[in-house]
Design a protein around this motif. Structure first.
Motif, mmCIF file in Angstrom:
data_model
loop_
_atom_site.group_PDB
_atom_site.id
_atom_site.type_symbol
_atom_site.label_atom_id
_atom_site.label_comp_id
_atom_site.label_asym_id
_atom_site.label_seq_id
_atom_site.Cartn_x
_atom_site.Cartn_y
_atom_site.Cartn_z
ATOM 1 N N PHE A 1 0.840 -1.203 0.000
ATOM 2 C CA PHE A 1 0.000 0.000 0.000
ATOM 3 C C PHE A 1 0.875 1.253 0.000
ATOM 4 N N LEU B 1 1.479 4.270 -2.907
ATOM 5 C CA LEU B 1 1.390 5.706 -2.628
ATOM 6 C C LEU B 1 2.682 6.413 -3.020
ATOM 7 N N SER C 1 2.733 9.434 -5.577
ATOM 8 C CA SER C 1 2.774 10.714 -4.877
ATOM 9 C C SER C 1 3.471 11.786 -5.707
ATOM 10 N N ALA D 1 -7.438 -1.146 1.807
ATOM 11 C CA ALA D 1 -6.901 0.152 1.379
ATOM 12 C C ALA D 1 -6.127 0.021 0.082
ATOM 13 N N ALA E 1 -6.925 1.877 -3.551
ATOM 14 C CA ALA E 1 -5.934 2.688 -4.270
ATOM 15 C C ALA E 1 -5.855 2.277 -5.731
ATOM 16 N N LEU F 1 -13.849 3.982 -0.221
ATOM 17 C CA LEU F 1 -12.848 4.923 0.270
ATOM 18 C C LEU F 1 -13.273 5.504 1.615
ATOM 19 N N GLN G 1 -5.743 6.023 6.594
ATOM 20 C CA GLN G 1 -5.562 5.467 5.254
ATOM 21 C C GLN G 1 -6.246 6.339 4.207
ATOM 22 N N ARG G 2 -7.443 6.813 4.534
ATOM 23 C CA ARG G 2 -8.171 7.648 3.570
ATOM 24 C C ARG G 2 -7.420 8.953 3.299
ATOM 25 N N ILE H 1 -4.361 8.364 1.072
ATOM 26 C CA ILE H 1 -4.713 8.170 -0.342
ATOM 27 C C ILE H 1 -5.034 9.499 -0.998
ATOM 28 N N LEU I 1 -2.402 10.724 -3.873
ATOM 29 C CA LEU I 1 -2.965 10.536 -5.210
ATOM 30 C C LEU I 1 -3.575 11.827 -5.728
#
Length: 662
Positions: A77, A81, A85, A118, A122, A143, A150-151, A154, A158
């Motif tokens: 995960f 990201l 990112s 999660a 994603a 989501l 975690q939300r 993301i 993202l």
């Protein structure tokens, strides 16, 4: 609260670094990775890089951990990201897309849990580049079902991947979250501490070396001569009148011991007073105050500043500075002597100078500031006893001569006179050597005691200051979160001004650069962070590019009044180029067909601020990525090269969708 003030000089010269008020590198191990670190340790450092806004390093560290066998839903995960990112979909290369596609096929093999959920969300968001996708609502529900941590991760990482209607539906919550977190964790009262340099350790002037050796070496010979001369004189008196000679000798011995007892301290006090008077009566003029090298002058300016703001009650700053002129002169000389060879900035000494100014103020309140003038004042009784004892010693000596004369001939009298002369001379020399040796011993003991007291007091002040800074100084995560909130609200304001929604945008980018004059700081291995920023936002729509720039005071998140906006067509941007100058920094030059070229300083040089084990190229890359330079340059370069053709090729509605592996 910021209890330190820095006197600065600003320069309008673009390439000058005089506008930098202060810069410091905190010696932190937050990003340190031991060569033999385990994959788990590398992963943790990679996550820290990601959270602190350094995704390029996060990708390397987490990829390395995965390559060495540390792979699960949580690790993957954060890897996803890090891959996405600060990057738009069109920034991803073919190989990176293939790696993401392969990773999406591993989701089903991971153990069920929140991290697997999660990770799946994603990948589903990455697959929904087109706003027309009918599954948007379902993905958004999943989501929202994730944990807040975690939300938020993301949505933050993202940011450039999410576009169109998908981002529209999330933007209101994103804005509310930024407004709530913008001043969280006492930002206004803590940011200043990030740019405060780590204080250098305390020092004090050690005792001067003892000079008693020469006096001690001469003492036995002089004492021996004195004993021989006095013994010979006493024997002559004893032959003449034994009873009188014994009484007079005992009285002379008592008088001599009394004179030595009270005279030694009197001599030492007078000797010390003369030494201090010689120092205090040296001329002190304005010319002398401004003399010295650059380091000494900066120390003097700091003392003048802190003494002018740490003023005793009832005195004006001017009167206090005049009263303490000699004290400050001596303190400046002491601090300059103690720290000059360390090649440190005076800003790292401000804690000590502040402490000394406060100590002087407190001693003035107690009436002990100028106690040195009362030190070494021998009591009058001791002086009187010493004088009486010396008179008695002289009288007993003359009495001994009289006793010799009363019972001896001329030859014995001549010998007595010679013995007396020898006793007086050798006694004087022996007394001087003894006083000098004992005086040096006492001086050394006093200076050693004063040295330990000074060092202890300064150590306590140092520990107090360091503890205060360590407690107050924001973490890298705090600094990154606050900066992200500032950028989010700036983008939101620009969208509102132009009455645009995310559906109207093809893409966007924001370039974050230092705004002069500024203070800057970083932890070892991390990016520079600034007290003042310049935000430059590029909003790309079908009609052209809208550019908005503003300056931000990072301490209180207040933007300056020099906000600028400009609009231009795609074909108006004729070229984009980057200039790297080793001792200056990186410049981004935008050339428009209908106007002069614009030069944007992306970052200043930092080679002189690198630690011995830091790589200049690596640190430069970290700073450029943290500024958003990579994405901004690729976007503007593409527009300058292909104009509207680049926009049409990279329109989210026309991009090939990311298809997760089955």
């Amino acid at each position: 609260m910021n209890d330190g003030t820095t006197v600065t000089h600003h320069s309008a010269a673009y390439d000058s670094t005089v506008g930098i008020q202060a810069e410091t590198v905190h010696n932190s191990n937050v990003y340190f990775v031991h060569p033999d670190a385990s994959p788990q340790e590398k992963y943790k450092v990679g996550v820290r890089y990601l959270e602190d806004g350094i995704p390029s390093r996060a990708r390397d560290m987490i990829s390395d951990a995965i390559a060495h066998g540390h792979d699960n839903a949580e690790v993957r995960f954060h890897w996803v990201l890090a891959m996405l990112s600060a990057r738009a979909y069109h920034d991803l290369g073919t190989e990176e897309l293939q790696r993401l596609h392969k990773a999406s096929g591993l989701v089903g093999h991971y153990a069920d849990g929140e991290w697997k959920d999660a990770l799946r969300v994603a990948f589903e968001l990455l697959a929904m580049l087109s706003p027309a996708d009918g599954g948007t609502g379902r993905v958004l529900e999943r989501l929202q079902a994730l944990s807040p941590h975690q939300r938020d991760a993301i949505l933050h990482h993202l940011d450039l991947v999410l576009t169109g209607g998908l981002k529209d539906s999330l933007w209101a919550e994103n804005r509310r979250r930024a407004e709530a977190a913008r001043f969280a964790n006492d930002r206004v009262q803590r940011v200043w501490a990030y740019f405060e340099p780590d204080p250098i350790g305390p020092r004090a002037l050690p005792p001067r070396p003892s000079t008693a050796a020469a006096a001690q070496a001469a003492l036995p010979v002089r004492v021996g001569l004195f004993v021989l001369a006095t013994a010979f004189l006493w024997i002559l008196a004893l032959f003449a009148d034994p009873a009188a000679a014994i009484i007079e000798s005992l009285l002379a011995l008592g008088a001599g011991l009394t004179a030595a007892r009270f005279g030694r301290q009197w001599w030492y006090d007078e000797h010390q007073l003369k030494a201090r008077n010689r120092e205090s009566h040296l001329p002190y003029t304005g010319a002398q105050a401004s003399a010295g090298d650059g380091f000494t002058n900066r120390v003097r300016q700091a003392f003048d500043h802190y003494f002018s703001v740490r003023v005793p009650h009832g005195l004006t700053p001017h009167a206090w500075l005049r009263l303490t002129a000699h004290l400050r002169h001596n303190l400046v000389a002491e601090i300059a002597t103690l720290y000059r060879e360390s090649r440190v900035g005076v800003d790292r000494l401000n804690w000590l100078i502040r402490h000394l100014a406060e100590d002087a103020r407190d001693r003035h309140h107690k009436g002990t500031l100028f106690d040195e003038g009362n030190r070494n004042q021998t009591p009058a009784v001791a002086k009187a006893l010493c004088v009486v004892a010396l008179i008695a010693l002289g009288m007993m000596t003359m009495a001994l001569i009289g006793t010799v004369a009363s019972g001896s001939g001329a030859s014995q009298m001549l010998l007595a006179v010679l013995a007396l002369a020898g006793a007086v001379w050798s006694g004087r020399e022996a007394a001087y050597a003894w006083l000098a040796a004992r005086g040096e011993e006492q001086r050394l003991a006093e200076e050693e005691r004063a040295y330990q007291e000074q060092l202890t007091a300064r150590q306590a002040a140092y520990e107090k200051r360091k503890s205060f800074l360590d407690t107050t100084r924001p973490s890298e995560l705090d600094m990154e979160k606050w900066l992200t909130c500032d950028k989010t609200l700036f983008v939101d304001e620009a969208l509102r001004h132009y009455q645009l929604t995310w559906r109207d945008l093809i893409t966007h980018t924001i370039l974050v650069t230092p705004a002069r004059p500024y203070k800057r700081g970083r932890v070892k291995g991390g990016p520079w962070r600034y007290s003042r920023y310049s935000f430059r936002l590029f909003l790309v729509t079908q009609d052209g590019v809208r550019e908005v720039s503003t300056e931000l005071d990072f301490t209180d998140a207040q933007r300056g009044g020099n906000e600028q906006r400009s609009n231009y067509r795609f074909d108006a941007l004729s070229s984009v180029q980057v200039t790297e100058r080793t001792h200056v920094g990186y410049d981004l030059e935008l050339v428009l067909t209908n106007g002069p070229a614009r030069t944007i300083r992306v970052k200043d040089a930092d080679t002189h601020q690198l630690a011995p084990d830091e790589n200049a190229r690596e640190i430069a890359e970290i700073n450029l990525n943290a500024a958003g330079f990579t994405h901004t340059f690729r976007l503007l370069e593409g527009i300058a090269a292909d104009g509207k053709g680049w926009i049409e090729r990279n329109n989210p509605n026309k991009l090939p969708s990311f298809r997760p592996a089955d």
